[in-house]
Design an enzyme around this catalytic site. Sequence first.
Site, PDB file in Angstrom:
ATOM      1  N   HIS A   1       0.856  -1.017   0.234  1.00 53.53           N
ATOM      2  CA  HIS A   1      -0.106  -0.216  -0.213  1.00 53.53           C
ATOM      3  C   HIS A   1       0.973   0.777   0.619  1.00 53.53           C
ATOM      4  O   HIS A   1       1.439   2.160   0.976  1.00 53.53           O
ATOM      5  CB  HIS A   1      -0.907  -0.216   1.591  1.00 53.53           C
ATOM      6  CG  HIS A   1      -1.622   1.228   1.096  1.00 53.53           C
ATOM      7  ND1 HIS A   1      -3.100   0.603   0.435  1.00 53.53           N
ATOM      8  CD2 HIS A   1      -1.787   2.072   1.680  1.00 53.53           C
ATOM      9  CE1 HIS A   1      -4.099   1.798   0.651  1.00 53.53           C
ATOM     10  NE2 HIS A   1      -2.787   2.947   1.522  1.00 53.53           N
TER      11      HIS A   1
ATOM     12  N   ASP B   1       1.062   5.108  -0.111  1.00 49.98           N
ATOM     13  CA  ASP B   1       0.072   6.589  -0.055  1.00 49.98           C
ATOM     14  C   ASP B   1       0.425   7.777  -0.233  1.00 49.98           C
ATOM     15  O   ASP B   1       2.267   8.122   0.498  1.00 49.98           O
ATOM     16  CB  ASP B   1       0.316   6.685   1.824  1.00 49.98           C
ATOM     17  CG  ASP B   1      -0.295   5.248   2.815  1.00 49.98           C
ATOM     18  OD1 ASP B   1      -1.971   5.429   2.264  1.00 49.98           O
ATOM     19  OD2 ASP B   1      -0.946   4.883   3.411  1.00 49.98           O
TER      20      ASP B   1
ATOM     21  N   HIS C   1      -2.721   4.621  -3.299  1.00 51.65           N
ATOM     22  CA  HIS C   1      -3.957   4.952  -2.999  1.00 51.65           C
ATOM     23  C   HIS C   1      -3.102   6.751  -2.541  1.00 51.65           C
ATOM     24  O   HIS C   1      -2.423   7.461  -1.911  1.00 51.65           O
ATOM     25  CB  HIS C   1      -4.128   4.804  -0.966  1.00 51.65           C
ATOM     26  CG  HIS C   1      -4.573   5.898  -0.072  1.00 51.65           C
ATOM     27  ND1 HIS C   1      -5.120   5.471   1.231  1.00 51.65           N
ATOM     28  CD2 HIS C   1      -6.103   6.173  -0.473  1.00 51.65           C
ATOM     29  CE1 HIS C   1      -6.040   6.626   1.253  1.00 51.65           C
ATOM     30  NE2 HIS C   1      -6.751   6.960   1.058  1.00 51.65           N
TER      31      HIS C   1
ATOM     32  N   GLY D   1      -4.708  11.377   6.068  1.00 53.13           N
ATOM     33  CA  GLY D   1      -2.774  12.688   5.986  1.00 53.13           C
ATOM     34  C   GLY D   1      -1.578  12.259   6.784  1.00 53.13           C
ATOM     35  O   GLY D   1      -0.430  11.517   6.539  1.00 53.13           O
TER      36      GLY D   1
ATOM     37  N   GLY E   1      -0.431   8.106   9.626  1.00 50.68           N
ATOM     38  CA  GLY E   1      -0.129   6.660  10.170  1.00 50.68           C
ATOM     39  C   GLY E   1       0.259   6.965  11.514  1.00 50.68           C
ATOM     40  O   GLY E   1      -0.271   7.663  12.152  1.00 50.68           O
ATOM     41  N   GLY E   2      -0.312   5.438  12.205  1.00 51.55           N
ATOM     42  CA  GLY E   2      -0.728   5.692  13.407  1.00 51.55           C
ATOM     43  C   GLY E   2      -2.055   6.052  14.459  1.00 51.55           C
ATOM     44  O   GLY E   2      -1.327   6.645  15.569  1.00 51.55           O
TER      45      GLY E   2
ATOM     46  N   GLY F   1      -7.051   2.096   8.066  1.00 48.38           N
ATOM     47  CA  GLY F   1      -6.827   3.499   8.826  1.00 48.38           C
ATOM     48  C   GLY F   1      -6.636   2.470  10.386  1.00 48.38           C
ATOM     49  O   GLY F   1      -8.126   2.043  10.950  1.00 48.38           O
ATOM     50  N   GLY F   2      -5.763   2.817  11.428  1.00 48.38           N
ATOM     51  CA  GLY F   2      -5.621   2.019  12.547  1.00 48.38           C
ATOM     52  C   GLY F   2      -5.989   0.659  12.822  1.00 48.38           C
ATOM     53  O   GLY F   2      -6.549   0.279  14.093  1.00 48.38           O
TER      54      GLY F   2
ATOM     55  N   SER G   1       1.338   1.719  10.678  1.00 49.50           N
ATOM     56  CA  SER G   1       1.921   0.549  12.054  1.00 49.50           C
ATOM     57  C   SER G   1       2.091  -0.515  12.552  1.00 49.50           C
ATOM     58  O   SER G   1       2.945  -1.171  13.178  1.00 49.50           O
ATOM     59  CB  SER G   1       1.770   2.205  13.281  1.00 49.50           C
ATOM     60  OG  SER G   1       0.316   2.384  13.291  1.00 49.50           O
TER      61      SER G   1
HETATM   62  C1  DX5 Z   1      -3.350   7.774   5.944  1.00 47.86           C
HETATM   63  C2  DX5 Z   1      -2.991   6.381   5.007  1.00 47.86           C
HETATM   64  C3  DX5 Z   1      -2.552   4.766   5.929  1.00 47.86           C
HETATM   65  C4  DX5 Z   1      -1.998   5.018   6.992  1.00 47.86           C
HETATM   66  C5  DX5 Z   1      -2.647   3.034   7.982  1.00 47.86           C
HETATM   67  O1  DX5 Z   1      -3.303   8.716   5.791  1.00 47.86           O
HETATM   68  O2  DX5 Z   1      -3.944   6.137   4.048  1.00 47.86           O
HETATM   69  O3  DX5 Z   1      -3.183   4.552   4.953  1.00 47.86           O
HETATM   70  O4  DX5 Z   1      -0.853   5.138   6.569  1.00 47.86           O
HETATM   71  O5  DX5 Z   1      -1.839   3.190   9.061  1.00 47.86           O
HETATM   72  P1  DX5 Z   1      -2.012   2.775   9.928  1.00 47.86           P
HETATM   73  O6  DX5 Z   1      -2.434   1.747   9.985  1.00 47.86           O
HETATM   74  O7  DX5 Z   1      -1.068   3.212  10.757  1.00 47.86           O
HETATM   75  O8  DX5 Z   1      -3.230   3.707  10.015  1.00 47.86           O
HETATM   76 ZN    ZN Z   2      -3.975   4.986   2.620  1.00 49.00          ZN
END
Ligand code: DX5
Ligand code: ZN
Length: 224
Positions: A35, A37, A68, A143, A145-146, A177-178, A199
């Site tokens: 994935h 981003d 994405h 925007g 991660g984490g 997301g999360g 994460s």
């Molecule tokens: C957020 C991104 C996600 C993010 C996922 O803007 O689209 O793909 O990096 O990261 P985690 O799994 O840590 O929420």
């Molecule tokens: Zn994403």
Amino acid sequence: MGREIKIAPSILSADLTNLGDAIRILNDGKADLVHLDVMDGHFVPNITFGPAFAKELKVVSKIPFDTHLMVSHPMQYGPKFAESSDWLTFHIEADDNPQDTIKLFKDLGVKVGISVNPGTPFSAIKEFVPELDLILIMTVEPGFGGQKCMTQHFSKLTEARELVEELGQDTEIMVDGGVTEHNVAEVVKAGATMFVAGSAVFRGARGPVEEIKVLKENALKGLE
Ligand code: DX5
Ligand code: ZN
């Protein structure tokens, strides 16, 4: 009939000084997708990877790239990323002419997805679903991660599942997301067939390969 569940680790949470190695780890770690981003500093308040960078990374990968696009102009940037993407997803909030973008991406030979932000109802993309390969439901504000998963949006996964089944399609339903080992069964139960994990994969104590294994095992519990 069993649904196949796929994991898409987001390299946004990997060691950014060593992304080639992060991809090599995913190659060996039974990830299903990578994935990527993409953020433009306009649609979201952060900037990440450009198309040249994505192309370099793609060379290292044995796994399909799931890009994405969190950008304000998907029509402008989509073609540049299509070269390094197997799946290409844009945001409904960023596009006044989704029909044209879907067609453009399809003509470029990639699988096409549309994403909805937490604040956007699933109904905003309903009419486009017959043409989609992927529906991406955000459970954090895009925007960064984490962040913590907004579980109240799991109901959109179910809405998507119901529509896809009603239409008799095999459109993938992805959540982003999360996602963690603790809620992954729940997202699968709600209807997801693919999940992003940033994460949880790259910042977990057990290391990416083992974290992927645990996430996939737990995901399957959602099908029981
Ligand atoms: C957020 C991104 C996600 C993010 C996922 O803007 O689209 O793909 O990096 O990261 P985690 O799994 O840590 O929420
Ligand atoms: Zn994403």
